[in-house]
Design a protein around this motif. Structure first.
Motif, PDB file in Angstrom:
ATOM      1  N   PRO A   1      37.273  43.967  25.995  1.00  0.00           N
ATOM      2  CA  PRO A   1      36.744  44.061  27.363  1.00  0.00           C
ATOM      3  C   PRO A   1      36.211  42.915  28.127  1.00  0.00           C
ATOM      4  O   PRO A   1      35.539  42.009  27.485  1.00  0.00           O
ATOM      5  CB  PRO A   1      35.234  44.840  26.846  1.00  0.00           C
ATOM      6  N   GLY A   2      36.766  42.648  29.259  1.00  0.00           N
ATOM      7  CA  GLY A   2      36.696  41.413  30.035  1.00  0.00           C
ATOM      8  C   GLY A   2      37.836  40.696  30.175  1.00  0.00           C
ATOM      9  O   GLY A   2      37.930  39.549  30.694  1.00  0.00           O
ATOM     10  N   ASP A   3      38.659  40.805  28.979  1.00  0.00           N
ATOM     11  CA  ASP A   3      39.989  39.541  29.007  1.00  0.00           C
ATOM     12  C   ASP A   3      40.977  40.042  29.781  1.00  0.00           C
ATOM     13  O   ASP A   3      40.990  41.376  30.236  1.00  0.00           O
ATOM     14  CB  ASP A   3      40.308  39.969  27.384  1.00  0.00           C
ATOM     15  N   THR A   4      41.607  39.197  30.116  1.00  0.00           N
ATOM     16  CA  THR A   4      43.002  39.192  31.066  1.00  0.00           C
ATOM     17  C   THR A   4      44.086  38.410  30.443  1.00  0.00           C
ATOM     18  O   THR A   4      43.824  37.478  29.966  1.00  0.00           O
ATOM     19  CB  THR A   4      42.629  38.723  32.321  1.00  0.00           C
ATOM     20  N   LEU A   5      45.369  39.301  30.493  1.00  0.00           N
ATOM     21  CA  LEU A   5      46.474  38.552  30.133  1.00  0.00           C
ATOM     22  C   LEU A   5      47.286  38.126  31.369  1.00  0.00           C
ATOM     23  O   LEU A   5      47.421  39.027  32.031  1.00  0.00           O
ATOM     24  CB  LEU A   5      47.338  39.454  29.211  1.00  0.00           C
ATOM     25  N   PHE A   6      47.540  36.820  31.618  1.00  0.00           N
ATOM     26  CA  PHE A   6      48.156  36.359  32.505  1.00  0.00           C
ATOM     27  C   PHE A   6      49.718  36.069  32.181  1.00  0.00           C
ATOM     28  O   PHE A   6      49.862  35.247  31.461  1.00  0.00           O
ATOM     29  CB  PHE A   6      47.575  35.220  33.169  1.00  0.00           C
ATOM     30  N   VAL A   7      50.832  36.940  32.672  1.00  0.00           N
ATOM     31  CA  VAL A   7      52.124  36.665  32.571  1.00  0.00           C
ATOM     32  C   VAL A   7      52.738  36.139  33.779  1.00  0.00           C
ATOM     33  O   VAL A   7      52.583  36.630  34.975  1.00  0.00           O
ATOM     34  CB  VAL A   7      52.839  37.840  32.291  1.00  0.00           C
ATOM     35  N   TYR A   8      53.490  35.019  33.761  1.00  0.00           N
ATOM     36  CA  TYR A   8      54.264  34.500  34.583  1.00  0.00           C
ATOM     37  C   TYR A   8      55.618  33.873  34.386  1.00  0.00           C
ATOM     38  O   TYR A   8      56.129  33.785  33.496  1.00  0.00           O
ATOM     39  CB  TYR A   8      53.160  33.403  35.126  1.00  0.00           C
ATOM     40  N   THR A   9      56.210  33.518  35.654  1.00  0.00           N
ATOM     41  CA  THR A   9      57.751  32.772  35.334  1.00  0.00           C
ATOM     42  C   THR A   9      57.408  31.462  35.934  1.00  0.00           C
ATOM     43  O   THR A   9      56.419  31.027  36.150  1.00  0.00           O
ATOM     44  CB  THR A   9      58.753  33.476  36.195  1.00  0.00           C
ATOM     45  N   ASP A  10      58.726  30.719  35.535  1.00  0.00           N
ATOM     46  CA  ASP A  10      58.429  29.183  35.784  1.00  0.00           C
ATOM     47  C   ASP A  10      58.202  28.934  37.286  1.00  0.00           C
ATOM     48  O   ASP A  10      57.897  27.746  37.583  1.00  0.00           O
ATOM     49  CB  ASP A  10      59.579  28.460  35.030  1.00  0.00           C
ATOM     50  N   GLY A  11      58.372  29.681  38.111  1.00  0.00           N
ATOM     51  CA  GLY A  11      58.266  29.611  39.428  1.00  0.00           C
ATOM     52  C   GLY A  11      56.743  28.896  39.898  1.00  0.00           C
ATOM     53  O   GLY A  11      56.611  28.507  41.079  1.00  0.00           O
TER      54      GLY A  11
ATOM     55  N   SER B   1      36.200  31.097  35.961  1.00  0.00           N
ATOM     56  CA  SER B   1      35.950  32.573  35.577  1.00  0.00           C
ATOM     57  C   SER B   1      36.478  33.543  36.690  1.00  0.00           C
ATOM     58  O   SER B   1      36.505  33.058  37.908  1.00  0.00           O
ATOM     59  CB  SER B   1      34.372  32.759  35.453  1.00  0.00           C
ATOM     60  N   ALA B   2      36.764  34.590  36.420  1.00  0.00           N
ATOM     61  CA  ALA B   2      37.476  35.747  37.433  1.00  0.00           C
ATOM     62  C   ALA B   2      36.777  36.814  36.969  1.00  0.00           C
ATOM     63  O   ALA B   2      36.742  37.353  35.796  1.00  0.00           O
ATOM     64  CB  ALA B   2      38.641  35.684  37.603  1.00  0.00           C
ATOM     65  N   VAL B   3      36.674  37.988  37.853  1.00  0.00           N
ATOM     66  CA  VAL B   3      35.984  39.362  37.627  1.00  0.00           C
ATOM     67  C   VAL B   3      37.056  40.102  37.204  1.00  0.00           C
ATOM     68  O   VAL B   3      36.752  41.077  36.394  1.00  0.00           O
ATOM     69  CB  VAL B   3      35.246  39.777  38.656  1.00  0.00           C
ATOM     70  N   ASN B   4      38.291  39.985  37.598  1.00  0.00           N
ATOM     71  CA  ASN B   4      39.414  40.499  37.266  1.00  0.00           C
ATOM     72  C   ASN B   4      40.674  40.096  37.418  1.00  0.00           C
ATOM     73  O   ASN B   4      40.745  38.839  37.833  1.00  0.00           O
ATOM     74  CB  ASN B   4      39.197  42.258  37.963  1.00  0.00           C
ATOM     75  N   GLY B   5      41.677  40.857  37.056  1.00  0.00           N
ATOM     76  CA  GLY B   5      43.185  40.375  37.127  1.00  0.00           C
ATOM     77  C   GLY B   5      43.552  40.115  38.504  1.00  0.00           C
ATOM     78  O   GLY B   5      44.249  38.962  38.806  1.00  0.00           O
ATOM     79  N   ARG B   6      43.008  40.918  39.412  1.00  0.00           N
ATOM     80  CA  ARG B   6      43.535  40.654  40.983  1.00  0.00           C
ATOM     81  C   ARG B   6      42.878  39.233  41.223  1.00  0.00           C
ATOM     82  O   ARG B   6      43.683  38.527  42.226  1.00  0.00           O
ATOM     83  CB  ARG B   6      43.069  41.878  41.904  1.00  0.00           C
TER      84      ARG B   6
END
Length: 414
Positions: free
Chosen positions: A330-340, A364-369
């Motif tokens: 709870p509270g974690d975020t997975l950030f997936v991205y491309t090389d752009g 810190s950030a409250v959510n993925g958005r």
């Protein structure tokens, strides 16, 4: 009379003096070129002209070839041949569509004939420009159709399990993209598949392979059996992993198809393909040569990269892919991205860079958005007025600290 540009073919025999005097008396721009220069010189070095003036004694085919090369440079010049007595040679040129001049070479007659040729050349240029505009409009229309078709391969509504949030940013560098993302359910809706991939190169070719790879991955994953794989978790103990079989089947089958059938085309894709257990937050994944996604801790710890577990798909036949494992609390975020994202360029060519990206993600950030908003703003500010060189794709999978009620639908944001 408007100015007429005339190339005089510098070959034997030379134009008679009466013809030269007539040309001198009219508003014409004259230049001399040898036939060899027109036939073998670089296209960019050829002059623009309305008329190519040649003696009838030169064979018609070389003259026609010279005119064609001049047309590749600019406009639609007219071949005009002259003679004083060799009317048999003149007839051969007329059969090829060349215009002609014969004595008497009076200024008014020569001027009227060349003025007519100049008008035909101008008409030819106008038609060429119209054809070029029509071709460009047709190309742009085809690209727009391609963009609309490609948009159909991207999910508009994301299936988001209760207690989770998924947000996406997707900005192609051109009308069609090589990046893609996908989110779909597996194993009777007990697992959630997430894919972010980047096909090499840009434009129509990469877009075609994007559609192929996306379709192969989803179709194979959705049609794999429900059998479990016994795999080693972080503790080293053998545990059943539901959803790992569709994951492995999809990636290995896609790699096999591409390397068997499309290796010569040279297209490949890096990808991150994960399967989430929404009930526990456990994640099993394959990272095929992709930029390591970053697991952002709820308490602001240093982001944890999910490193590659195998090569890009479409490069090595019969290669194997290992499974990776992660846990989203709870509270974690997975950030997936491309090389752009890290390779976004500012006007002087400098990249945003991995270090700057990680610094931004460590805040810190409250959510993925909120994470995506911050990164998207950073990329846009860094790029500024510069051209966007590569597709930009970002996906954030967030597990809120408290459940947010019944099943909700996520929304993809461009």
């Amino acid at each position: 009379m408007p100015s007429t540009t005339v190339i005089i073919l510098d070959e034997q025999p030379p134009p008679p003096q009466a013809l030269l005097d007539a040309l001198a008396s009219m508003d014409a721009e004259l230049s001399a070129r040898s036939l060899a220069q027109l036939l073998t010189g670089p296209i960019s070095a050829l002059p623009e002209a309305d008329v190519l003036l040649a003696p009838a004694q030169i064979p018609g085919e070389p003259v026609r070839t010279a005119v064609r090369r001049l047309r590749r440079r600019a406009g639609a010049p007219i071949a005009v041949v002259w003679t004083t007595d060799d009317f048999e040679a003149l007839e051969d040129h007329v059969r090829l569509g060349h215009d002609y001049l014969v004595p008497p070479f009076l200024p008014a007659l020569v001027g009227a004939r060349l003025h007519s040729c100049s008008e035909r050349a101008e008409l030819g240029r106008t038609l060429q420009e119209a054809d070029a505009r029509a071709e460009l409009m047709s190309y742009e229309k085809e690209l727009e159709i391609g963009r609309e078709i490609q948009a159909g391969f991207l999910p508009e509504d994301l299936p988001v399990p209760a207690g989770w949030e998924i947000d996406v940013r997707f900005r192609p560098a051109r009308q069609v993209a090589g990046d893609f993302y996908d989110v779909f359910e597996l194993v009777h809706r007990r697992r959630l598949a997430l894919v972010v991939a980047d096909v090499c190169d840009k434009g129509v070719g990469s877009a075609l392979f994007m559609a192929l790879i996306r379709s192969l991955l989803r179709h194979t994953a959705e049609n794999s059996g429900l059998q479990h794989l016994v795999a080693a978790g972080r503790s080293g103990a053998g545990i059943p992993v539901v959803g790992a079989t569709p994951l492995l089947n999809a990636v290995t089958a896609t790699n096999g198809y591409l390397t068997r059938n499309h290796l010569r085309q040279g297209y490949f894709a890096t990808l991150f393909f994960a399967v989430l257990d929404p009930a526990t937050g456990s994640l099993v994944y394959i990272n095929g040569g992709h930029n390591p996604p970053l697991l952002l801790d709820a308490d602001g710890a240093e982001p944890v990269p999910l490193e590659p577990t195998g090569p890009a798909v479409g490069v090595l036949p019969d290669c194997s892919y290992a499974l990776g494992y992660a846990q989203l609390d709870p509270g974690d975020t997975l950030f997936v991205y491309t090389d752009g994202v890290p390779e976004a360029r500012c006007p002087d060519g400098r990249f945003l860079g991995d270090d700057r990206m990680i610094d931004l993600l460590s805040e810190s950030a409250v959510n993925g958005r909120a994470v995506l908003d911050r990164m998207d703003l950073a990329v846009r500010q860094h790029t500024g007025e510069a051209e966007q060189h590569d597709d930009v794709t970002m996906l954030a999978l967030h597990r809120p600290r408290a459940a947010r009620g019944p099943h909700a639908a996520g929304q993809a944001v461009a």
